[in-house]
Scaffold this motif. Structure first.
Motif, mmCIF file in Angstrom:
data_model
loop_
_atom_site.group_PDB
_atom_site.id
_atom_site.type_symbol
_atom_site.label_atom_id
_atom_site.label_comp_id
_atom_site.label_asym_id
_atom_site.label_seq_id
_atom_site.Cartn_x
_atom_site.Cartn_y
_atom_site.Cartn_z
ATOM 1 N N MET A 335 10.897 7.477 14.855
ATOM 2 C CA MET A 335 9.780 7.505 15.815
ATOM 3 C C MET A 335 8.494 7.136 15.081
ATOM 4 O O MET A 335 8.038 7.881 14.212
ATOM 5 N N CYS A 337 5.337 7.081 15.914
ATOM 6 C CA CYS A 337 4.190 8.003 16.016
ATOM 7 C C CYS A 337 4.369 9.152 15.039
ATOM 8 O O CYS A 337 3.475 9.479 14.255
ATOM 9 N N CYS A 425 3.259 2.825 19.660
ATOM 10 C CA CYS A 425 4.504 2.437 20.338
ATOM 11 C C CYS A 425 4.901 0.984 20.081
ATOM 12 O O CYS A 425 6.086 0.649 20.137
ATOM 13 N N CYS A 428 7.476 0.595 17.341
ATOM 14 C CA CYS A 428 8.483 1.669 17.345
ATOM 15 C C CYS A 428 9.867 1.160 17.761
ATOM 16 O O CYS A 428 9.994 0.206 18.540
ATOM 17 N N TYR A 430 11.724 2.748 19.653
ATOM 18 C CA TYR A 430 12.025 3.301 20.984
ATOM 19 C C TYR A 430 11.087 2.739 22.054
ATOM 20 O O TYR A 430 10.006 2.236 21.762
ATOM 21 N N PRO A 432 8.835 3.641 25.291
ATOM 22 C CA PRO A 432 8.241 4.813 25.957
ATOM 23 C C PRO A 432 8.436 4.813 27.471
ATOM 24 O O PRO A 432 8.234 5.837 28.117
ATOM 25 N N CYS A 441 12.436 6.393 24.574
ATOM 26 C CA CYS A 441 11.553 7.220 23.740
ATOM 27 C C CYS A 441 12.004 8.679 23.799
ATOM 28 O O CYS A 441 12.134 9.252 24.890
HETATM 29 FE FE1 SF4 Z 1 6.396 7.681 19.707
HETATM 30 FE FE2 SF4 Z 1 7.955 7.146 21.798
HETATM 31 FE FE3 SF4 Z 1 5.886 5.597 21.270
HETATM 32 FE FE4 SF4 Z 1 8.005 5.580 19.670
HETATM 33 S S1 SF4 Z 1 7.974 4.941 21.808
HETATM 34 S S2 SF4 Z 1 5.857 5.627 19.047
HETATM 35 S S3 SF4 Z 1 8.633 7.718 19.763
HETATM 36 S S4 SF4 Z 1 5.813 7.734 21.856
#
Ligand code: SF4
Length: 496
Positions: A335, A337, A425, A428, A430, A432, A441
């Motif tokens: 993750m 973040c 994000c 990332c 993932y 969101p 996410c």
């Molecule tokens: Fe964080 Fe989710 Fe954004 Fe990834 S997608 S940075 S886990 S909030």
């Protein structure tokens, strides 16, 4: 006539406050204690332990320069250190300690307390306010403070016509590179280097290479000057923003100094109001900052004492999971973040209130981490993590473990909030926006998992009506819950 012995705690480092306010070298001697209990009770962040010890040693040196006889002792615990000296003095006095534990321990050896004036609201004043209220809403407390302390008031009305400027103070970080201020770094002196050498072999976490935190009153004042000259103007609009391009944004970085007494809340408020008037700082920035000092900070301290010693034990949601490995190790998660924020904590023992509340604490709550485990981590990892700060923040505000005594609804959110308020994000693994796919996410998935698993407790809460009506409409609820179970298992294994 026998002298008085004044015990100066590690968070009372101020000549004008507490027991030192009425002291004189002719009538008083001073004792500061480095207790082995404090040093060895946790795997502290190196920056935190360095800061606490070095600031206390610098303060002891300053008292010696002013003519005081200073006893700087190392002892197994604070009380036994005081007992070594006590018999030579007429009495031992100290400001009321800032934790239940130290209050008990010093009371048991007959230390006489004088009122703790490191806050602008005494414990009795807060209690009287709290007992007069139907609910303990911070906003009501803040308005009461503004009027009572006559801060940003025009007669009985709030300056600028509104009590808060939250609407203006919710900007996301700019998409383009932005000239964020570069904060001071503090050269280390002989005392600092001695402390660094002494703690080198202790079992600690984090890095000491960043020189973000000064350890003297002069450094604290330099930081205050820097904030007021360079960051105050823009503090408000970006106070909730998060970006990998700046670890500090326009934040003041004053809480570590305030929480050990090198700065006091009243002087910070006076300086901020003075700068606001002379430099025509926008009211949204000034009000946002003043709210942190006379609102949140005082409220949290008041709540700590009002709810009592057992408040930290609450676990009303019956959370069962141990601390997630990603809190200790940024490489234990994909993750973006979380790993960005945990890396920043490893460097400086600090991130601002939104990463703490809306990313780390949010994740702990969503992943069903036990509040006592998360509280212990927050206490040992953040540079400004006094007991009075962290107990209400974790138990009441972020984990909602107190059954709603402090906040009427839990502070939980899915990935959409983090996506809106940060640039994390984009880079990332993932997504969101989705909740039940393999790359959804984890915040978004777990948000619905949290609502579903706590529905018996929250579904009658009128402030959560919208969330539960959203939950009822989910077509992929079963898949989302199944993925949520997998996400929690994966987080515990350090694989998400
Ligand atoms: Fe964080 Fe989710 Fe954004 Fe990834 S997608 S940075 S886990 S909030």
């Amino acid at each position: 006539m026998a002298k008085r012995l004044i015990y100066v705690a590690h968070d009372n480092l101020n000549l004008a406050k507490g027991a030192l306010a009425s002291a004189s070298p002719s009538t008083d001697e001073i004792v500061l204690i480095e207790s082995a209990r404090m040093l060895n009770s946790a795997r502290w962040h190196r920056q935190r332990l360095f800061f606490m010890l070095s600031a206390a040693r610098h303060f002891a040196a300053e008292l010696t320069r002013l003519g005081y006889k200073v006893h700087y002792l190392k002892a197994s615990d604070t009380a036994s250190g005081i007992l070594k000296l006590k018999h030579d003095f007429a009495e031992v006095i100290a400001a009321e300690p800032s934790s239940f534990r130290l209050t008990k321990s010093l009371s048991s050896i007959g230390v006489k307390f004088i009122a703790n004036d490191f806050f602008m609201t005494s414990r009795i004043e807060f209690r009287n306010w709290a007992e007069s209220q139907k609910s303990l809403k911070m906003e009501n407390f803040y308005r009461w403070q503004r009027a009572r302390l006559d801060v940003l008031m025009v007669g009985a009305e709030p300056e600028g016509g509104r009590w808060n400027f939250d609407e203006e103070n919710r900007l996301a970080p700019p998409k383009e590179p932005h000239p964020w201020p570069d904060y001071p770094r503090f050269e280390r002196d002989q005392i600092d280097n001695e402390v660094i050498e002494e703690i080198a072999n202790l079992n600690l976490v984090g890095s000491l290479s960043e020189q973000t935190w000064g350890t003297t009153r002069q450094a604290a004042l330099q930081q205050l000057d820097f904030f007021l000259s360079n960051s105050f103007q823009d503090f408000g609009p970006y106070e909730d923003a998060m970006t990998s391009r700046s670890w500090s944004l326009y934040h003041s970085l004053l809480s570590p100094y305030l929480n050990i007494g090198l700065l006091t809340a009243d002087e910070v408020v006076d300086r901020a109001l003075d700068t606001f008037r002379k430099k025509k700082i926008p009211i949204a920035s000034c009000e946002g900052f003043i709210r942190q000092i006379i609102g949140w900070r005082e409220y949290i301290n008041g709540i700590y004492w009002f709810f009592g010693e057992d408040y930290r034990e609450h676990n009303q949601l019956n959370s069962k999971r141990r601390l997630l490995p990603l809190f200790e190790d940024a490489s234990a998660t994909k993750m973006n973040c979380v790993s960005t924020i945990v890396k920043e904590i490893e460097n400086r023992a600090w991130v601002h209130h939104i990463p703490r509340l809306m990313v780390l604490s949010n994740l702990a709550a969503l992943a069903d981490v036990r509040p006592d485990e998360f509280l212990a981590w927050m206490r040992r990892i953040f540079i400004d993590a006094a007991d009075w700060v962290m107990v209400p923040n974790v138990i009441g505000m972020s984990m909602h473990a107190d059954g709603g005594q402090m906040s009427t609804k839990p502070y939980v959110a899915g990935g959409a909030y983090i996506s809106r308020m940060s640039n994390y994000c984009k880079g990332c693994a993932y997504d969101p926006k989705t909740r039940s796919a393999d790359d959804s996410c984890p915040f978004t998935t777990l948000y619905w998992h949290y609502l579903d698993r706590n529905k018996d407790l929250f579904k009658k809460n009128h402030r959560m009506f919208q969330q539960y009506s959203g939950l009822r409409k989910l077509k992929d609820l079963d898949e989302t819950i199944a993925r949520g179970d997998n996400v929690i298992d994966g987080l515990l294994r350090g694989e998400i």
